[in-house]
Design an enzyme around this catalytic site. Structure first.
Site, short mmCIF file in Angstrom:
data_model
loop_
_atom_site.label_atom_id
_atom_site.label_comp_id
_atom_site.label_asym_id
_atom_site.label_seq_id
_atom_site.Cartn_x
_atom_site.Cartn_y
_atom_site.Cartn_z
CG ASP A 252 29.74 -19.29 -127.67
OD1 ASP A 252 29.55 -18.13 -127.31
OD2 ASP A 252 29.15 -19.82 -128.62
CG HIS B 264 26.42 -18.22 -130.41
ND1 HIS B 264 27.79 -18.15 -130.45
CD2 HIS B 264 25.97 -17.39 -131.39
CE1 HIS B 264 28.16 -17.30 -131.40
NE2 HIS B 264 27.07 -16.83 -131.99
#
Length: 559
Positions: free
Chosen positions: A193, A366
């Site tokens: 990610d 994130h």
């Protein structure tokens, strides 16, 4: 000896969302996530964007299943569109599968589809050429898992959306031990990610965010309207907890939110601190402002749009008034910054005030720079493929990896359809496959292409100019004078000279074509378009969409 190992991003690279990755091991294909992306403003009228499934359809007999990391739309949103034509097994955690079933249930053809398989971090599934197992990750929704494909040559690991939070509650905790175990067993490729790769700041822990939300609730005396993303379960729980602690009731808006909350409550991923905490929309008018929290949620930018409607008296349930606090508990994307600024201004004009978590805290689901480096140091991959993010974010992730000592030629910043192939002990870029965007507009899937979008942009920018003419092709004459009209181009009554000259240009173009022995309808319409376009641009510096409508009297034909 392994003969074929290929990693193919079909979405999720050089863009935010639409995650879908194919890992091909010998004659088997493992699909990692099947997500969608909400369009930016320039995709006029488009509802959602999904991956191009061409490559997978062409090789559907090789697909062993779809493996999902979590229940957000960027991971599960394209499932209905994929499964309607390609019914393969779907694997995911309990929460992820529950939300996937909600997404799939909207498609009538899939109401009998039930090839769902609930897995968890202890599950390992042996296929012919690889073993698929899972590991717990921390994200804004429970049941988030990373995926590990163990092949005879080594592991291919996909993180999904993740961050590290040392004080996360048990259902959100990362399994660091499992990551370390995988890292000791030779990781060939890591797909990681990149959504927050540019941020050097330490992400605030969810415990700190909970305290921040509670303090905000405590010190505001009026009504509180909270904006969040419907699938951010951890944030919804924090809002429910804060409201209960200070004696407020929570009103939920939107069908998406109600479905998700009911599902999370049923699976015990959400808890109600007080059984009377939730109020119906009918009770909203009766609740005193100091006892009210309105939770407004939706997909990506929808909460912001809803708040703008509230501030301009266009919302179906409530209007912002003096004393209201609009509390934004989601971090909008960069593309939404202009909309957020406009919304703030509208709220203040309506008498309310605005507060956003992102103003005071670094809130994200994130991984930031240090998280990404920790993931690399835990797994020790030979190669890295940064995923999920625009190019600048993938590039930032690549630089972060180089700081940990990874060679630059072991990092692949890919585009959709690139094939990264394992050969002779290393990965190399091979011939690409078909991949791109499939746009969904209403019930149409993939029927909107670049030409249609171009016309929509032209219509939005410069409007449309229509010329209607009736001709007699046998007598080679114009029967009725051209009737001209426009929408979104010029005000006709104030531009009589322009319209008169345009009429003459149309007449001249048609007469030239009627005089031609080799008469052709396409040539006629094209000449009208070109001559009008040239004149109108000279006069107005605009390029409207020009639509000639030519009718023929004797033949009763309409062109």
């Amino acid at each position: 000896m392994l003969q074929n190992l290929r990693v193919i991003p079909l979405g999720g690279v050089r863009e935010n969302g639409k995650n879908m990755y194919a890992v091909e091991v010998e004659d088997e294909i493992y699909i990692l996530d099947c997500g969608l992306m909400y369009p930016e403003n320039e995709l006029l009228g488009i509802d959602v964007v999904i991956p191009d499934f061409t490559y997978v359809k062409e090789n559907i007999d090789k697909v062993v299943g779809i493996f999902l990391t979590h229940g957000h739309a960027d991971a599960i949103g394209a499932l209905p569109y994929f499964l309607v034509e390609n019914q393969v097994p779907v694997f995911g955690s309990e929460m992820t599968i529950a939300l996937a079933k909600i997404a799939v249930s909207s498609e009538k053809k899939l109401r009998r589809f039930d090839d769902f398989h609930i897995i968890d971090e202890k599950t390992a599934i042996d296929f012919k050429n690889a073993t698929v197992s899972f590991f717990k990750t921390t994200h804004s929704i429970p049941g988030s898992l990373g995926i590990d494909l163990k092949t005879s040559a080594g592991h291919v690991v996909y993180t999904g959306d993740f961050k590290f939070d040392q004080v996360a509650t048990p259902e959100y905790q990362t399994d660091f031990g499992r990551l370390a175990d995988i890292g000791r067993d030779h990781v060939l490729m890591l797909l990681s990610d990149s959504s927050n790769a540019e941020s050097p700041y330490e992400t605030s822990s969810e415990r700190d965010i909970s305290s921040y939300i509670l303090e905000t609730f405590k010190y505001h005396e009026g009504r509180i309207i909270v904006a969040s993303v419907a699938s951010n379960i951890v944030r919804i729980q924090q809002i429910l907890n804060a409201a209960a602690q200070i004696g407020r009731r929570v009103v939920l808006t939107g069908r998406d939110l109600e479905k998700i909350v009911k599902t999370a409550l049923k699976l015990n991923y959400l808890t109600l601190p007080d059984p009377n905490l939730l109020a119906t929309t009918k009770e909203l008018r009766e609740l005193p402002p100091e006892k009210t929290v309105v939770l407004e949620t939706g997909k990506m930018g929808e909460p912001i749009k809803s708040l703008s409607k509230m501030a301009t008296n266009r919302h179906r349930l409530l209007h912002i008034k003096e004393g209201d606090l609009v509390f934004i508990t989601t971090t909008p994307s960069h593309a939404m910054e202009t909309n957020v600024a406009k919304m703030r201004d509208l709220v203040y004009r309506a008498g309310g005030t605005v507060k956003a978590i992102s103003d005071d805290m670094h809130s994200s689901g994130h991984a930031n720079k240090s998280n990404l480096q920790l993931m690399l140091n835990l797994l020790h991959p030979d190669y890295l493929m940064p995923i999920q993010g625009e190019y600048r974010l993938l590039d930032a992730h690549a630089n972060i990896a180089e700081e940990t000592g990874m060679p630059a030629d072991h990092i692949f910043i890919t585009k959709m359809g690139d094939v990264v192939k394992y050969n002779k002990g290393g990965f190399h870029l091979g011939a690409a496959v078909n991949a791109g965007d499939t746009m969904i507009d209403g019930s149409g899937v993939g029927d909107i292409g670049n030409i249609v979008l171009r016309d929509r942009r032209l219509l939005a920018d410069d409007g449309i100019f229509i010329a209607v003419v009736t001709i007699d092709r046998r007598k080679k004459k114009i029967v009725a004078k051209p009737k001209l009209t426009s929408r979104g181009f010029v005000y006709v009554k104030a531009n009589r000279n322009l319209m008169a000259e345009s009429s003459d240009i149309v007449v001249k173009a048609i007469e030239n074509n009627l005089a031609n022995k080799e008469f052709d309808w396409n040539d006629l319409k094209q000449d009208v378009r070109e001559d009008l376009s040239k004149y109108l641009f000279e006069q107005t510096k605009r390029h409207p969409v020009i639509l000639p409508v030519i009718m023929e009297v004797n033949q009763n034909r309409h062109r």
